[in-house]
Design a protein around this motif. Structure first.
Motif, mmCIF file in Angstrom:
data_model
loop_
_atom_site.group_PDB
_atom_site.id
_atom_site.type_symbol
_atom_site.label_atom_id
_atom_site.label_comp_id
_atom_site.label_asym_id
_atom_site.label_seq_id
_atom_site.Cartn_x
_atom_site.Cartn_y
_atom_site.Cartn_z
ATOM 1 N N ARG A 76 16.250 -3.476 8.754
ATOM 2 C CA ARG A 76 15.361 -2.214 7.910
ATOM 3 C C ARG A 76 16.223 -1.924 6.630
ATOM 4 N N ASP A 111 9.961 -3.904 11.544
ATOM 5 C CA ASP A 111 10.179 -4.388 12.893
ATOM 6 C C ASP A 111 9.480 -5.492 13.253
ATOM 7 N N ARG A 117 19.577 -8.014 21.942
ATOM 8 C CA ARG A 117 18.356 -7.802 21.065
ATOM 9 C C ARG A 117 17.079 -7.029 21.546
ATOM 10 N N TYR A 176 10.914 -8.652 11.621
ATOM 11 C CA TYR A 176 12.194 -9.016 12.381
ATOM 12 C C TYR A 176 11.974 -9.554 13.711
ATOM 13 N N ALA A 177 10.996 -9.309 14.423
ATOM 14 C CA ALA A 177 10.639 -9.381 15.661
ATOM 15 C C ALA A 177 10.276 -11.243 15.489
ATOM 16 N N PRO A 197 18.187 -4.536 14.294
ATOM 17 C CA PRO A 197 16.932 -4.092 13.680
ATOM 18 C C PRO A 197 17.152 -3.011 12.499
ATOM 19 N N GLU A 198 18.239 -2.223 12.795
ATOM 20 C CA GLU A 198 18.364 -1.046 11.727
ATOM 21 C C GLU A 198 19.064 -1.704 10.539
ATOM 22 N N PHE A 236 10.594 -7.810 22.480
ATOM 23 C CA PHE A 236 9.166 -7.818 21.621
ATOM 24 C C PHE A 236 8.035 -8.320 22.274
ATOM 25 N N GLN A 295 3.388 -8.045 18.748
ATOM 26 C CA GLN A 295 4.453 -7.647 17.564
ATOM 27 C C GLN A 295 4.837 -8.933 16.843
ATOM 28 N N ALA A 344 8.000 1.465 9.391
ATOM 29 C CA ALA A 344 9.109 0.935 10.369
ATOM 30 C C ALA A 344 8.504 -0.284 11.167
ATOM 31 N N GLU A 345 7.383 0.141 11.726
ATOM 32 C CA GLU A 345 6.549 -0.845 12.526
ATOM 33 C C GLU A 345 6.154 -2.011 11.967
#
Ligand code: HEC
Ligand code: HEC
Ligand code: HEC
Length: 400
Positions: free
Chosen positions: A73, A105, A6, A108-109, A69-70, A9, A13, A101-102
């Motif tokens: 998304r 993400d 991974r 996700y973080a 992460p993809e 981060f 974030q 995307a930011e």
């Protein structure tokens, strides 16, 4: 992807992701009653059957711990899971697709680092064949879904665009406030026109909102930051967690931006309604007069409600004026009846302020009489039909 693979981060974030996850109410749909946060199996009733919010903890086997992460998304932007299967739009990816995307993400973080992995298999949706065939979702997407990030409207201010980005994207207000078509997609031509949701009514957030005083930018911001307006109702029912578990995490500047965007949609300028004719007339109508207590509804209102709802000279915060608010002015008395039956808990409306429930104190007929008084005498609008039956139906459904 294993934990070691991974990305790293930053703490900024992760913190940003925590705030966005709150503002997107992810926990509401992904946490089972009394269970671990985000561990899935929260049932969502749809017209087609029950769908369970998935386990989105970082457990690699039953959660999303192995997702890149993809892949994350793709779920948020396209409604596709890691194996490429179409997800049901009960996950509001039609809104999340607008997020940068930011921001995606960052969520996700947060999920990968701050949420405890929980081993729990998400139940299969209880949707009957053939609607359970995920491939059909491809057709739904072709008809109703447009992938794409939010694009700034250059004719508007930066604040307005920030508000629009948050409302249309992560906070997905339209998921409840926009009516849906027969296939469950939001009606694009009726954005924020008001809708039935979870057995409540999410009122219009446009000029069609029935409140006597039009909503303005500052009143929206006040309501979304605190759970109550002064000249409008409170955030009860499904709107309670939107404010108290969600929006309150956003910085003040974001709530102000949301107010500016929504205020522009309503189109009413910011003003102080205290001396307005509408408010003064409502206060006058609430004052005891010689004909006072002429009917049962008015008598009951005077004994059961007026102590906390009477305002002499001006409307005070925490003492809603029931003559001007949407609860009594909507075409449908559902929200007013819910509040009378079950009150307003400390977690709804203004945090810590409680309105008692009248479920055990008043009969269906008595609640109907109070509703009729508020509607006919205080709001001076066309009577609601079949009130007794409506109260009985809502009383029964809430205890199911
Ligand atoms: C209104 C309810 C609702 C909200 C709010 C919601 N989700 Fe979901 N989500 C669901 C449902 C239901 C599913 C399962 C859909 C399916 O089975 O097709 C799901 C699925 C997912 C999936 C796919 C998981 C998998 O294993 O396939 C991810 C990832 C996800 N949600 C993330 C989020 C995040 C992040 C948020 C907040 C920003 C969020 N969801 C907010 C209802 C919701
Ligand atoms: C889960 C569904 C849901 C979501 C999501 C939701 N709302 Fe609501 N909203 C409701 C319901 C139901 C009510 C009525 C609550 C009541 O009368 O106590 C409501 C009431 C309101 C009101 C008061 C309207 C009035 O006339 O009294 C405003 C303003 C509002 N919502 C704004 C928003 C905004 C802005 C968002 C997104 C940031 C949002 N809502 C997201 C369900 C939702
Ligand atoms: C003990 C005080 C108290 C009593 C008695 C009371 N209320 Fe309330 N009511 C409140 C409080 C406090 C709120 C929430 C204010 C807030 O959260 O800012 C509220 C909120 C409401 C709301 C939601 C706000 C709005 O305008 O939409 C309605 C509707 C309502 N009350 C109707 C009634 C009715 C009808 C009665 C009589 C059957 C009643 N109340 C009796 C204290 C009371």
């Amino acid at each position: 992807m294993s934990v070691a693979e991974r990305p790293q981060f930053t703490s900024e974030q992760i913190e940003k992701g925590r705030v966005l996850a709150a503002a997107g109410y992810c926990a509401e749909c992904h946490t089972p009653a009394g269970g671990a946060a985000f561990s899935g199996n929260y049932p969502i009733e749809t017209d087609y059957g029950v769908i369970y919010g998935s386990n989105i903890t970082p457990d690699p086997e039953t959660g999303i711990g192995a997702w890149s992460p993809e892949a994350f998304r793709r779920a948020m932007w396209q409604g596709v899971d890691r194996e490429g299967r179409h997800l049901f739009p009960a996950l509001p990816y039609d809104h999340f697709t607008k997020m940068t995307a930011e921001d995606v993400d960052a969520i996700y973080a947060y999920l990968m680092t701050e949420v405890k992995p929980v081993h729990s298999v998400t139940k299969a949706a209880g949707i009957p064949f053939p609607l359970n065939q995920r491939i059909l979702q491809a057709g739904w997407k072709m008809l109703f879904f447009k992938e794409g990030r939010y694009e700034n409207d250059l004719s508007k201010s930066e604040e307005w665009n920030r508000g629009a980005y948050l409302v249309e994207g992560v906070t997905h207000c339209g998921a409840c406030h926009t009516p849906r078509n027969k296939l469950g997609a939001e009606e694009a031509s009726q954005t924020f026109a008001g809708a039935h949701i979870d057995k409540w009514i999410a009122p219009a957030l446009t000029a069609a909102n029935p409140s006597a005083v039009p909503w303005s930018a500052s009143e929206f911001t006040r309501y979304l930051a605190s759970g109550a307006g002064v000249y409008h109702g409170v955030a009860a029912g499904p709107m309670g967690p939107v404010v108290h578990a969600g929006l309150r995490e956003l910085p003040e500047s974001d709530l102000k931006a949301i107010g500016i965007y929504l205020g522009d949609i309503v189109g009413a300028p910011d003003s102080d309604p205290a001396q307005s004719a509408v408010v003064q007339a409502s206060l006058a109508a609430g004052r005891p007069d010689p004909a006072y207590r002429r009917d049962q509804g008015e008598r009951l209102y005077a004994t059961a409600c007026a102590a906390c709802h009477y305002n002499a000279e001006q409307v005070l915060a925490g003492r809603p004026d029931l003559g001007i608010n949407s609860a009594t002015r909507l075409d449908d008395p559902t929200n007013l009846i819910h509040v009378m039956l079950d009150g307003v808990s400390a977690e709804e409306g203004t945090k810590g302020l409680v309105m008692p429930a009248f479920r055990h104190a008043l009969s269906d007929q008595e609640i109907a009489a109070i509703a009729a008084y508020l509607r006919d005498d205080r709001s001076k609008l066309a009577p609601w039909p079949d009130l007794d039956a409506k109260v009985a139906a809502i009383r029964a459904e809430a205890t199911q």
